[in-house]
Write a protein that holds these residues in place. Structure first.
Motif, PDB file in Angstrom:
ATOM      1  N   ASN A  63      -9.624 -34.557   5.040  1.00  0.00           N
ATOM      2  CA  ASN A  63      -8.310 -34.026   4.678  1.00  0.00           C
ATOM      3  C   ASN A  63      -7.227 -34.410   5.678  1.00  0.00           C
ATOM      4  N   THR A  64      -7.557 -35.329   6.598  1.00  0.00           N
ATOM      5  CA  THR A  64      -6.597 -35.718   7.631  1.00  0.00           C
ATOM      6  C   THR A  64      -5.298 -36.216   7.024  1.00  0.00           C
ATOM      7  N   TRP A  65      -5.399 -36.956   5.949  1.00  0.00           N
ATOM      8  CA  TRP A  65      -4.222 -37.562   5.321  1.00  0.00           C
ATOM      9  C   TRP A  65      -3.189 -36.536   4.869  1.00  0.00           C
ATOM     10  N   LYS A  66      -3.638 -35.318   4.591  1.00  0.00           N
ATOM     11  CA  LYS A  66      -2.727 -34.313   4.032  1.00  0.00           C
ATOM     12  C   LYS A  66      -1.603 -33.940   4.992  1.00  0.00           C
ATOM     13  N   SER A  67      -1.865 -34.007   6.290  1.00  0.00           N
ATOM     14  CA  SER A  67      -0.823 -33.677   7.264  1.00  0.00           C
ATOM     15  C   SER A  67      -0.012 -34.898   7.684  1.00  0.00           C
ATOM     16  N   ILE A  68      -0.374 -36.064   7.166  1.00  0.00           N
ATOM     17  CA  ILE A  68       0.278 -37.313   7.571  1.00  0.00           C
ATOM     18  C   ILE A  68       1.132 -37.907   6.463  1.00  0.00           C
ATOM     19  N   THR A  69       0.711 -37.754   5.226  1.00  0.00           N
ATOM     20  CA  THR A  69       1.423 -38.377   4.111  1.00  0.00           C
ATOM     21  C   THR A  69       2.867 -37.904   4.009  1.00  0.00           C
ATOM     22  N   MET A  70       3.722 -38.825   3.596  1.00  0.00           N
ATOM     23  CA  MET A  70       5.114 -38.505   3.271  1.00  0.00           C
ATOM     24  C   MET A  70       5.418 -38.863   1.815  1.00  0.00           C
ATOM     25  N   GLY A  71       4.361 -38.903   1.009  1.00  0.00           N
ATOM     26  CA  GLY A  71       4.546 -39.184  -0.408  1.00  0.00           C
ATOM     27  C   GLY A  71       4.650 -40.655  -0.744  1.00  0.00           C
ATOM     28  N   GLU A  72       4.154 -41.495   0.157  1.00  0.00           N
ATOM     29  CA  GLU A  72       4.249 -42.942  -0.036  1.00  0.00           C
ATOM     30  C   GLU A  72       3.452 -43.395  -1.254  1.00  0.00           C
ATOM     31  N   GLY A  73       3.919 -44.473  -1.861  1.00  0.00           N
ATOM     32  CA  GLY A  73       3.230 -45.021  -3.028  1.00  0.00           C
ATOM     33  C   GLY A  73       3.831 -44.561  -4.338  1.00  0.00           C
ATOM     34  N   GLN A  74       3.179 -44.957  -5.432  1.00  0.00           N
ATOM     35  CA  GLN A  74       3.628 -44.633  -6.788  1.00  0.00           C
ATOM     36  C   GLN A  74       5.079 -45.081  -7.014  1.00  0.00           C
ATOM     37  N   THR A  75       5.375 -46.293  -6.556  1.00  0.00           N
ATOM     38  CA  THR A  75       6.732 -46.827  -6.705  1.00  0.00           C
ATOM     39  C   THR A  75       6.964 -47.311  -8.134  1.00  0.00           C
ATOM     40  N   PRO A  76       8.220 -47.296  -8.583  1.00  0.00           N
ATOM     41  CA  PRO A  76       8.510 -47.645  -9.979  1.00  0.00           C
ATOM     42  C   PRO A  76       8.207 -49.105 -10.301  1.00  0.00           C
ATOM     43  N   LEU A  77       7.743 -49.333 -11.503  1.00  0.00           N
ATOM     44  CA  LEU A  77       7.579 -50.667 -12.072  1.00  0.00           C
ATOM     45  C   LEU A  77       8.592 -50.779 -13.201  1.00  0.00           C
ATOM     46  N   ILE A  78       9.555 -51.667 -13.050  1.00  0.00           N
ATOM     47  CA  ILE A  78      10.733 -51.699 -13.925  1.00  0.00           C
ATOM     48  C   ILE A  78      10.916 -53.089 -14.520  1.00  0.00           C
ATOM     49  N   VAL A  79      11.236 -53.159 -15.801  1.00  0.00           N
ATOM     50  CA  VAL A  79      11.583 -54.446 -16.415  1.00  0.00           C
ATOM     51  C   VAL A  79      12.838 -54.972 -15.730  1.00  0.00           C
ATOM     52  N   LEU A  80      12.770 -56.196 -15.235  1.00  0.00           N
ATOM     53  CA  LEU A  80      13.859 -56.756 -14.449  1.00  0.00           C
ATOM     54  C   LEU A  80      15.139 -56.903 -15.247  1.00  0.00           C
ATOM     55  N   ASP A  81      14.992 -57.375 -16.472  1.00  0.00           N
ATOM     56  CA  ASP A  81      16.167 -57.707 -17.273  1.00  0.00           C
ATOM     57  C   ASP A  81      15.744 -57.642 -18.743  1.00  0.00           C
ATOM     58  N   SER A  82      16.606 -57.141 -19.584  1.00  0.00           N
ATOM     59  CA  SER A  82      16.268 -57.037 -21.012  1.00  0.00           C
ATOM     60  C   SER A  82      16.010 -58.406 -21.637  1.00  0.00           C
ATOM     61  N   LEU A  83      16.557 -59.452 -21.024  1.00  0.00           N
ATOM     62  CA  LEU A  83      16.336 -60.802 -21.524  1.00  0.00           C
ATOM     63  C   LEU A  83      14.999 -61.380 -21.054  1.00  0.00           C
ATOM     64  N   GLU A  84      14.369 -60.693 -20.102  1.00  0.00           N
ATOM     65  CA  GLU A  84      13.069 -61.132 -19.580  1.00  0.00           C
ATOM     66  C   GLU A  84      12.110 -59.944 -19.624  1.00  0.00           C
ATOM     67  N   PRO A  85      11.708 -59.512 -20.819  1.00  0.00           N
ATOM     68  CA  PRO A  85      10.942 -58.271 -20.974  1.00  0.00           C
ATOM     69  C   PRO A  85       9.547 -58.292 -20.376  1.00  0.00           C
ATOM     70  N   ASN A  86       9.031 -59.477 -20.023  1.00  0.00           N
ATOM     71  CA  ASN A  86       7.683 -59.558 -19.458  1.00  0.00           C
ATOM     72  C   ASN A  86       7.684 -59.699 -17.939  1.00  0.00           C
TER      73      ASN A  86
END
Length: 367
Positions: A63-86
């Motif tokens: 459980n060491t990580w519980k006192s160290i984490t600042m919520g890092e990770g789970q960053t957004p994955l976003i479509v760059l441009d509507s003209l480049e949907p993939n």
């Protein structure tokens, strides 16, 4: 129990606070079993990279990580441009210290805390040093960060804000590393290196896990900037673990980006060499990937070749142009990240090719 194993001679070492390379001088990897991935277990953990705790080499009741984490990770994955949907950007600068290096730093410093470390030393072009300093502060561990004297003042200020002692060294990136390693030897401190310590890659591999979860599958291609290979190798290891567990059917192709003015890996790749030879760093705006002698070059080259990937080189004017283009789309990134996007712009993609481009650092970090 996990052990360190030499990348070259195969010698095994117990995991202690003071070992960071083999007695033969080569780098160490973690010898461990491929983790069994239980996707259903992820929701038992907070919405951060620690949802993948059971794939990391910690004791399951740790459980060491519980006192160290600042919520890092789970960053957004976003479509760059509507003209480049993939084409997607993964906004990895949405981290506590504004760069993807928090992934590795959070895991590495958690391990340091478990080992009872009292002081860490690290060398960096800026972002890794900032991340190590921040998480060392969370751990109440003393921290010295070795930086080049030409490091961005904004990055220096950020490191200082976390209470770390800054050691500014005149010379190349390799000179900075040598100075830090000498201090580690003299002071018998823990070397919190994002290059040498394999626990750092246990953090950056979560980049792959998150992409898999967000896409409910695997992309065709990863565009990744590479100096020391921290993100590239982490992504490679993460997708390898997903493949070994039968959760994906293929590895994504890795397209690695280097600046023309400092591109030892490109030279080695094009020559068919197994490792890179040192080159002269002619100076590049992309300071985060300006590594003339990448220590894990053989592993980086192997990862790109195994995924049938390639390298792309970027000119200095292309970096500035790409940064402006990303800003026009709403993403203000640091210069090294702009080099990565410049590589994407030069990449000849297929019409339906699903591509991920990481936005590694926030623009506020750059001059």
């Amino acid at each position: 129990m996990e052990q360190y194993i030499c990348n070259d001679c195969g010698k095994k070492h117990a995991i202690t606070p003071f070992i960071w390379k083999c007695t033969c001088g080569s780098l160490l990897n973690l010898e461990k079993d491929t983790p069994t991935i239980n996707v259903e277990s992820w929701n038992r953990y907070p919405n951060s990279l620690w949802r993948f705790l059971e794939t990391m080499p910690f004791q399951k009741d740790s459980n060491t990580w519980k006192s160290i984490t600042m919520g890092e990770g789970q960053t957004p994955l976003i479509v760059l441009d509507s003209l480049e949907p993939n084409t997607y950007v993964k906004v990895d600068y949405m981290m506590p210290t504004l760069s993807f290096k928090d992934r590795g730093a959070a895991v590495l410093m958690t391990k340091a805390k478990e080992l009872g470390v009292k002081k860490v030393i690290a060398d960096s072009s800026g972002n890794a040093g900032t991340a190590i300093a921040a998480y060392a502060a969370r751990c109440n561990i003393a921290c010295d960060i070795y930086l080049r004297d030409e490091t961005s003042p904004k990055k220096i200020a950020q490191v200082k804000s976390h209470g770390a002692t800054i050691k500014q060294i005149q010379g190349t990136r390799e000179d900075i590393a040598a100075a830090a390693q000498q201090a580690v030897k003299e002071e018998k401190a823990f070397y919190a290196s994002h290059v040498y310590n394999p626990y750092f890659y246990e953090g950056t591999k979560t980049y792959a896990y998150e992409i898999f979860e967000e896409l409910n599958g695997t992309p065709d291609t990863l565009i990744i900037p590479v100096g020391n290979g921290t993100l590239l190798l982490g992504a490679f290891y993460g997708f390898k673990e997903l493949l070994a567990n039968g959760l994906i059917e293929k590895m994504p192709k890795i397209i690695a980006i280097q600046a023309v003015n400092c591109s030892p890996l490109v030279v080695a790749f094009n020559n068919g060499d197994l490792s890179a030879q040192p080159v002269m760093n002619k100076g590049t705006l992309a300071e985060g990937i300006a590594i003339a002698t990448p220590a894990r070059s053989s592993q980086i080259l192997e990862a790109v070749r195994e995924t049938k990937g390639d390298f792309i080189t970027i000119e200095e004017d292309e970096i500035l142009s790409a940064r402006a283009k990303l800003s026009d789309k709403g993403f203000y990134v640091e210069v090294t990240t702009a080099a990565n996007y410049a590589g994407y712009l030069k990449y000849k993609k297929e019409p339906e090719e699903k591509i991920i481009v990481p936005l590694c650092g926030a623009g506020i970090k750059s001059n």
